[in-house]
Motif scaffolding. Sequence first.
Motif, mmCIF file in Angstrom:
data_model
loop_
_atom_site.group_PDB
_atom_site.id
_atom_site.type_symbol
_atom_site.label_atom_id
_atom_site.label_comp_id
_atom_site.label_asym_id
_atom_site.label_seq_id
_atom_site.Cartn_x
_atom_site.Cartn_y
_atom_site.Cartn_z
ATOM 1 N N ARG A 57 -48.240 -16.143 -90.076
ATOM 2 C CA ARG A 57 -47.243 -15.309 -89.394
ATOM 3 C C ARG A 57 -46.551 -14.397 -90.386
ATOM 4 N N LEU A 58 -46.140 -14.948 -91.524
ATOM 5 C CA LEU A 58 -45.475 -14.150 -92.543
ATOM 6 C C LEU A 58 -46.400 -13.053 -93.048
ATOM 7 N N ARG A 59 -47.639 -13.409 -93.345
ATOM 8 C CA ARG A 59 -48.586 -12.435 -93.876
ATOM 9 C C ARG A 59 -48.853 -11.308 -92.882
ATOM 10 N N LEU A 60 -49.078 -11.652 -91.624
ATOM 11 C CA LEU A 60 -49.384 -10.630 -90.628
ATOM 12 C C LEU A 60 -48.176 -9.745 -90.330
ATOM 13 N N ARG A 61 -46.990 -10.320 -90.315
ATOM 14 C CA ARG A 61 -45.778 -9.530 -90.027
ATOM 15 C C ARG A 61 -45.408 -8.605 -91.190
ATOM 16 N N LEU A 62 -45.806 -8.973 -92.409
ATOM 17 C CA LEU A 62 -45.513 -8.112 -93.554
ATOM 18 C C LEU A 62 -46.450 -6.911 -93.613
ATOM 19 N N GLY A 63 -47.627 -7.064 -93.028
ATOM 20 C CA GLY A 63 -48.592 -5.973 -93.041
ATOM 21 C C GLY A 63 -49.029 -5.611 -94.447
ATOM 22 N N HIS A 64 -49.164 -4.318 -94.689
ATOM 23 C CA HIS A 64 -49.666 -3.839 -95.972
ATOM 24 C C HIS A 64 -48.718 -4.157 -97.138
ATOM 25 N N SER A 65 -47.437 -4.285 -96.856
ATOM 26 C CA SER A 65 -46.476 -4.543 -97.940
ATOM 27 C C SER A 65 -46.637 -5.938 -98.544
ATOM 28 N N ALA A 66 -47.389 -6.817 -97.886
ATOM 29 C CA ALA A 66 -47.603 -8.163 -98.428
ATOM 30 C C ALA A 66 -48.308 -8.123 -99.776
ATOM 31 N N ARG A 67 -49.061 -7.096 -100.033
ATOM 32 C CA ARG A 67 -49.796 -6.980 -101.298
ATOM 33 C C ARG A 67 -48.867 -6.760 -102.492
ATOM 34 N N ARG A 68 -47.613 -6.424 -102.222
ATOM 35 C CA ARG A 68 -46.667 -6.224 -103.325
ATOM 36 C C ARG A 68 -46.148 -7.539 -103.887
ATOM 37 N N ALA A 69 -46.301 -8.624 -103.150
ATOM 38 C CA ALA A 69 -45.858 -9.941 -103.618
ATOM 39 C C ALA A 69 -46.994 -10.638 -104.362
ATOM 40 N N TYR A 70 -46.643 -11.650 -105.124
ATOM 41 C CA TYR A 70 -47.641 -12.492 -105.781
ATOM 42 C C TYR A 70 -47.834 -13.726 -104.923
ATOM 43 N N TRP A 71 -49.055 -13.973 -104.472
ATOM 44 C CA TRP A 71 -49.375 -15.076 -103.581
ATOM 45 C C TRP A 71 -50.042 -16.188 -104.373
ATOM 46 N N VAL A 72 -49.493 -17.393 -104.263
ATOM 47 C CA VAL A 72 -50.025 -18.557 -104.969
ATOM 48 C C VAL A 72 -50.480 -19.575 -103.934
ATOM 49 N N ASN A 73 -51.767 -19.876 -103.927
ATOM 50 C CA ASN A 73 -52.340 -20.870 -103.025
ATOM 51 C C ASN A 73 -52.084 -22.249 -103.622
ATOM 52 N N ILE A 74 -51.239 -23.050 -102.984
ATOM 53 C CA ILE A 74 -50.868 -24.348 -103.563
ATOM 54 C C ILE A 74 -52.005 -25.360 -103.494
ATOM 55 N N LEU A 92 -60.856 -25.539 -92.726
ATOM 56 C CA LEU A 92 -60.371 -25.230 -91.380
ATOM 57 C C LEU A 92 -61.138 -24.052 -90.775
ATOM 58 N N ALA A 93 -61.388 -23.024 -91.565
ATOM 59 C CA ALA A 93 -62.153 -21.883 -91.072
ATOM 60 C C ALA A 93 -63.563 -22.321 -90.691
ATOM 61 N N GLY A 94 -64.162 -23.169 -91.502
ATOM 62 C CA GLY A 94 -65.493 -23.679 -91.196
ATOM 63 C C GLY A 94 -65.513 -24.508 -89.924
ATOM 64 N N LEU A 95 -64.490 -25.321 -89.742
ATOM 65 C CA LEU A 95 -64.395 -26.147 -88.533
ATOM 66 C C LEU A 95 -64.244 -25.273 -87.285
ATOM 67 N N ILE A 96 -63.432 -24.242 -87.374
ATOM 68 C CA ILE A 96 -63.255 -23.327 -86.242
ATOM 69 C C ILE A 96 -64.575 -22.623 -85.928
ATOM 70 N N LEU A 97 -65.273 -22.185 -86.951
ATOM 71 C CA LEU A 97 -66.565 -21.530 -86.743
ATOM 72 C C LEU A 97 -67.575 -22.489 -86.117
ATOM 73 N N LEU A 98 -67.580 -23.730 -86.564
ATOM 74 C CA LEU A 98 -68.462 -24.743 -85.983
ATOM 75 C C LEU A 98 -68.133 -24.968 -84.508
ATOM 76 N N CYS A 99 -66.864 -25.000 -84.176
ATOM 77 C CA CYS A 99 -66.457 -25.134 -82.762
ATOM 78 C C CYS A 99 -66.974 -23.958 -81.942
ATOM 79 N N SER A 146 -58.661 -18.283 -92.556
ATOM 80 C CA SER A 146 -59.301 -18.407 -93.862
ATOM 81 C C SER A 146 -58.433 -17.761 -94.943
ATOM 82 N N PRO A 147 -58.762 -17.996 -96.200
ATOM 83 C CA PRO A 147 -58.033 -17.327 -97.283
ATOM 84 C C PRO A 147 -58.269 -15.821 -97.344
ATOM 85 N N LEU A 148 -59.230 -15.285 -96.576
ATOM 86 C CA LEU A 148 -59.531 -13.858 -96.623
ATOM 87 C C LEU A 148 -58.382 -12.979 -96.158
#
Length: 140
Positions: free
Chosen positions: A79-96, A7-14, A43-45
């Motif tokens: 939305r969840l990631r951006l609203r959590l801000g820096h505190s998001a790093r305290r959770a464990y994130w699993v890319n399904i 998806l990130a690649g497609l957006i960049l291509l656009c 992107s996953p970044l």
Amino acid sequence: MLRSWWLAGLILLCGVVAGATQDEPWLRAVWFVVFAALAVLWSPLVFPRSVTAEEARARSASDGRPIVYWRPGCRYCLRLRLRLGHSARRAYWVNIWSDPAGAAAVRAVTGGDETVPTVVADGESTVNPEPEWLRRRLTR
């Protein structure tokens, strides 16, 4: 891994195509920069480093931190990631998309589909939680 970046690649291509249609060089650059920023957001970044579902469960059992199951391109995850801000790093994130065991864990919680974000915290599973709900669990 490519599935996470398509998806990130497609957006960049656009952005490249949209810029190529412009006559002014500065307008080409503007289009490219705008689409490049969007590509980074999708992107996953943007997300903390993903761990496997097995590793997340083991770590969560030892320290009580929540597990967030997500996938690239999901606007609710973003939305969840951006609203959590820096505190998001305290959770464990699993890319399904990169961990089949994570996808299976989400299907077990959601009744067979892969709805994300799915959060497991304090033995409680929630699909698409409010950011404030997760923030309270991250600050404990």
